[in-house]
Scaffold this motif. Structure first.
Motif, short mmCIF file in Angstrom:
data_model
loop_
_atom_site.label_atom_id
_atom_site.label_comp_id
_atom_site.label_asym_id
_atom_site.label_seq_id
_atom_site.Cartn_x
_atom_site.Cartn_y
_atom_site.Cartn_z
N GLY A 216 10.75 22.28 45.51
CA GLY A 216 10.31 23.44 44.77
C GLY A 216 11.33 23.90 43.75
N PRO A 217 10.94 24.83 42.87
CA PRO A 217 11.87 25.33 41.85
C PRO A 217 13.07 26.08 42.43
CG PRO A 217 9.82 26.59 41.85
CD PRO A 217 9.60 25.41 42.72
N ASP A 218 12.95 26.57 43.68
CA ASP A 218 14.07 27.27 44.32
C ASP A 218 14.94 26.35 45.15
OD1 ASP A 218 12.34 26.70 46.35
OD2 ASP A 218 12.17 28.77 47.10
N GLY A 219 14.66 25.04 45.09
CA GLY A 219 15.43 24.07 45.85
C GLY A 219 14.90 23.84 47.25
N LYS A 220 13.94 24.65 47.69
CA LYS A 220 13.34 24.46 49.00
C LYS A 220 12.09 23.61 48.89
CE LYS A 220 14.93 29.00 50.65
NZ LYS A 220 14.50 30.32 51.20
N GLU A 221 11.61 23.11 50.02
CA GLU A 221 10.37 22.34 50.01
C GLU A 221 9.20 23.24 49.63
OE1 GLU A 221 11.12 18.83 53.34
OE2 GLU A 221 10.08 20.68 53.91
#
Length: 366
Positions: free
Chosen positions: A318-323
């Motif tokens: 994801g854009p926040d670095g999370k899945e």
């Protein structure tokens, strides 16, 4: 699909879109899928992240019968495109008789380079009546056989398709239903492998995934209260040890996926009651109910003002670095159906939720 292997496979997955048409009855037959022209060498080999904020609503509408349902999306590393497979319901069939328009269906294919702009390719080609189901030697009152709700795994440079075969074209909900295994080098042309020996001959809606060195298949068993059942295999050929996986029943379209360090099972609750979600410590058993999503007709996007059906998942960075968990589903407009895309999110309370209108302001209408 498990551990790192599962993520690699699930990261290859799902999608759909089109105009709210006032469709005229159609007797058109779907064109066969032609292998797309070779992609330039600059095309990426790894999955292209899907920008959900730019995904149109609806995502895909089958141009032949306007009955796209049961979506499954997977990245095709051979064609270097996203492939969306779906049940091609004959929703605009002229003079339908009972539910014959939900039978005689082929497996449709749409492709996309970015997961948001989808183009119709045709239908799956292969032996065992896969190419032309209406020419099959079925047992129903009308000619042909039926294909429903496929799932896919890409393993060892081979695509594997597990798909429901109904043994005829019926006007009522009847007939034997089994899950068949096909294999392909390119995701377009398929060869029949075998019929999976499962819990009964009334099984539909498979999803296949792997944990450690064992493959698992979840599916709906209509002969056992429409519960989700689970069978296991070491080779995707011989399936054993069928067990009931849920406690609720009255559900279909089970899909198991790994996200945010947990295992999840999402199902379509019968009676248009939304998508139930369960959580498990191991992806095999001890499923605990978590929440229900898309149970209300609260969508504000075009053709999304309806309950969501038959989920399919793609997990990506994801854009926040999370899945990020992408949820593909279909909605009804009478007999016609379209595919839409939303996002599953995990709340601070540990509950999964889905705001289907989250990106309505940025998503173009089709």
């Amino acid at each position: 699909m498990r551990g790192k292997t599962f993520f690699a496979i699930v990261s290859l997955f799902l999608g759909l879109a089109v105009h709210p048409l006032t469709a005229q009855p159609s007797t058109a037959q779907p064109p066969t899928a032609q292998p797309p022209t070779a992609q330039p060498s600059t095309q990426p080999t790894n999955p292209v992240p899907i920008d959900i904020a730019r995904a149109p609503a609806p995502l895909f509408d089958d141009p032949v019968f306007h009955g796209a349902s049961d979506p499954f999306v997977i990245w095709n590393p051979v064609k270097r495109q996203w492939f969306m497979y779906y049940t091609q319901r004959r929703a605009t069939l002229a003079n339908p008789n009972g539910v014959d328009w939900v039978h005689g269906s082929a497996i449709g294919i749409a492709t996309s380079t970015d997961g948001t702009d989808w183009k119709y390719l045709g239908t799956c080609q292969g032996d065992h009546d896969l190419s032309e189901p209406l020419k099959g030697n079925g047992l129903g009152p009308e000619p042909g056989v039926t294909w429903w709700a496929p799932c896919f795994v890409y393993e060892g440079n081979t695509f594997h398709m597990f798909v429901t075969e109904v043994d005829g074209v019926y006007t009522r909900w009847m007939g034997n239903r089994n899950i068949l295994h096909f294999a392909s080098d390119d995701g377009v042309t398929w060869k029949f492998i075998n019929t999976c020996a499962l819990n009964s001959n009334r099984v539909i809606d498979p999803t296949v995934y792997r944990t450690n060195d064992t493959w698992y298949m979840v599916y709906k068993d209509e002969a056992a209260g429409s519960h989700t059942y689970l069978s296991r295999s070491k080779d995707m050929l011989q399936w054993t040890d069928p067990v009931q996986a849920d406690s609720d029943g009255s559900q279909e379209a089970p899909f198991v996926f790994h996200w945010r360090d947990s295992w999840w099972l999402i199902v379509d609750a019968l009676g248009s009651k939304g998508l139930r979600i369960y959580k498990s410590p191991n992806g095999i058993d001890h499923w605990v109910f978590n929440n229900t999503v898309l149970a209300a007709a609260d969508g504000t996007r075009p053709r999304d003002h309806a309950v969501g059906h038959h989920p399919g998942m793609v997990i990506q960075p994801g854009p926040d670095g999370k899945e990020q968990c992408l949820l593909f589903y279909f909605t009804h407009q009478r007999s016609q159906t379209v595919i839409l895309l939303a996002e599953l999110e995990l709340g601070a309370d540990g509950k999964v939720f889905c705001n289907r209108n989250k990106y309505a302001a940025t998503q173009p209408a089709k």
